[in-house]
Write a protein that holds these residues in place. Structure first.
Motif, PDB file in Angstrom:
ATOM      1  N   ILE A   7      11.168   2.742  -2.046  1.00 54.73           N
ATOM      2  CA  ILE A   7      10.094   2.274  -3.429  1.00 54.73           C
ATOM      3  C   ILE A   7      10.485   1.225  -3.984  1.00 54.73           C
ATOM      4  O   ILE A   7      11.692   1.182  -4.520  1.00 54.73           O
ATOM      5  CB  ILE A   7      10.130   3.811  -4.286  1.00 54.73           C
ATOM      6  N   PRO A   8       9.718   0.095  -4.104  1.00 55.42           N
ATOM      7  CA  PRO A   8      10.095  -1.157  -4.677  1.00 55.42           C
ATOM      8  C   PRO A   8      10.398  -1.191  -6.193  1.00 55.42           C
ATOM      9  O   PRO A   8       9.680  -0.072  -6.663  1.00 55.42           O
ATOM     10  CB  PRO A   8       8.937  -2.068  -4.224  1.00 55.42           C
ATOM     11  N   ALA A  19      10.997   3.605  -9.323  1.00 52.50           N
ATOM     12  CA  ALA A  19      10.508   4.821  -8.837  1.00 52.50           C
ATOM     13  C   ALA A  19      10.667   6.175  -9.964  1.00 52.50           C
ATOM     14  O   ALA A  19      11.703   5.946 -10.564  1.00 52.50           O
ATOM     15  CB  ALA A  19      11.272   5.318  -7.707  1.00 52.50           C
ATOM     16  N   ALA A  57       6.310  11.521  -6.342  1.00 54.48           N
ATOM     17  CA  ALA A  57       7.211  11.276  -5.458  1.00 54.48           C
ATOM     18  C   ALA A  57       6.547  11.230  -4.102  1.00 54.48           C
ATOM     19  O   ALA A  57       6.959  10.487  -3.290  1.00 54.48           O
ATOM     20  CB  ALA A  57       8.383  11.836  -5.543  1.00 54.48           C
TER      21      ALA A  57
END
Lengths: 175, 200
Positions: A7-8, A19, A57
């Motif tokens: 996750i960037p 994230a 998530a």
């Protein structure tokens, strides 16, 4: 090890988009605890808020994209959520934003959503985006308008009810 | 950067992997059906998708979660098993769900036994299962796993029964552990294979 997703992390002048983590849960639960969240599925119990955090998530893994926690740089505080959303039943890829009540009025939602939109267009190569705004959610409609999005019909969601569709300018129009 | 890595477990007949996008229709079929009545269902399509994403997100948040149970040969899915602890859960739960068509073959026992062993190898000192008192199949599985009702332990909502699993030491080379292994082995390779039922 099978499932793996990165996750960037995005950064704007005043904000960091990262994230979600378990440490965000108290803030997420507080956001969903009050009527302030009535246009985005709330209010809900802490248990459902936890499930919602887990869903955020899981969305990344199922779709390869998702939403971020918004952190205010100055205070290092969680102030909301923004990002790219496409659960079952949504008509198209959506750009969404949820801002904690104490963080409203500073242009944070617009700043965060603009960074998420740039990620969708520049990194993922998407060519269009919508935002779904619940009937009566004037603050969110104002953010959509500030982002240059324009009304483009209506959509009825099986849980959220009637929503106005705002379509964002195409990448070329923003270049 | 955030990485999510879900381990894979292998048993005699099964492979347990993290829930993947292509498995969602199987999950949805069960959770939008009456079968899900003891697990908060039946759900509508949006709720089912949300829960499926949450099953995966649980791994990211807790570092453990529920695996999808696959047939080792065909890759077909049979259900899910693993660890579960959303907000409000008093203790870490060992949980399972088997698709209706995959019942009666010992898959839940085999998968849950492997999941529990994995968690015990990785630091858990115990586990409970929260079971609706009307869910007789799950109660029976808890008993086959050696779990017993713990009337003093806090439940989730006062309705569910808390089954406490044997501690790691009680499963380390014990008669209980051998009994579970034998039952699983018997499902995989029955001693008695009837060719059919006698008809009068």
């Amino acid at each position: 090890m099978t499932a793996q997703i990165t996750i960037p992390r995005l950064e704007t002048d005043r904000l960091i988009l990262r994230a979600h983590t378990l440490s965000d849960f108290p803030d997420v639960a507080a956001f969903y605890a009050t009527d302030h969240s009535k246009f985005v599925g709330g209010p809900m119990t802490p248990e459902l808020a936890w499930r919602s955090l887990a869903m955020e998530a899981g969305h990344w893994l199922l779709r390869g994209f998702g939403r971020w926690s918004i952190i205010e740089k100055a205070s290092d505080q969680w102030i909301g959520i923004t990002g790219l959303w496409y659960p079952e039943g949504f008509p198209e890829h959506e750009l969404g934003w949820d801002l904690a009540e104490h963080a409203t009025g500073k242009g944070y939602a617009t700043e965060a959503a603009r960074a998420a939109r740039a990620y969708a267009y520049d990194t993922l190569g998407w060519t269009t985006l919508i935002s779904l705004v619940a009937e009566g959610n004037d603050a969110s409609a104002a953010v959509a308008t500030r982002l240059g999005a324009r009304p483009d019909g209506r959509f009825t969601h099986e849980r959220f009810g009637a929503m106005n569709v705002y379509r964002h300018p195409a990448p070329e129009a923003l270049a | 950067m955030t990485d999510l890595a879900i381990p894979t477990l292998e048993t005699n007949r099964l492979i347990l992997r993290g829930p993947e996008p292509q498995d969602y229709p199987d999950f949805k079929a069960t959770f939008t059906s009456y079968r899900a009545r003891f697990m908060g269902g039946p759900l509508n399509a949006y709720e089912a998708w949300m829960l499926y994403a949450a099953e995966i997100g649980h791994w990211a948040i807790r570092g453990y979660g529920m695996w999808m149970i696959h047939d080792k040969q065909t890759d077909e899915t049979y259900g899910m098993a693993g660890g579960w602890k959303p907000a409000k859960w008093p203790e870490t739960e060992l949980a399972w769900v088997i698709w209706p068509g995959a019942q009666g073959k010992g898959y839940a026992l085999e998968a849950t036994h492997a999941a529990r062993a994995h968690f015990y190898r990785n630091g858990w000192d115990g586990a409970v299962s929260y079971i609706d008192p009307k869910n007789l199949d799950s109660i029976r599985l808890a008993e086959r796993l050696g779990a017993t009702p713990d009337k003093g332990a806090p439940s989730i909502d006062g309705n569910d029964v808390v089954y406490r699993h044997p501690a790691p030491a009680a499963l380390d080379g014990t008669q209980l552990a051998h009994g579970i292994d034998m039952e699983i082995a018997h499902y995989a390779d029955p001693l008695f294979k009837p060719k059919g039922y006698a008809l009068d």
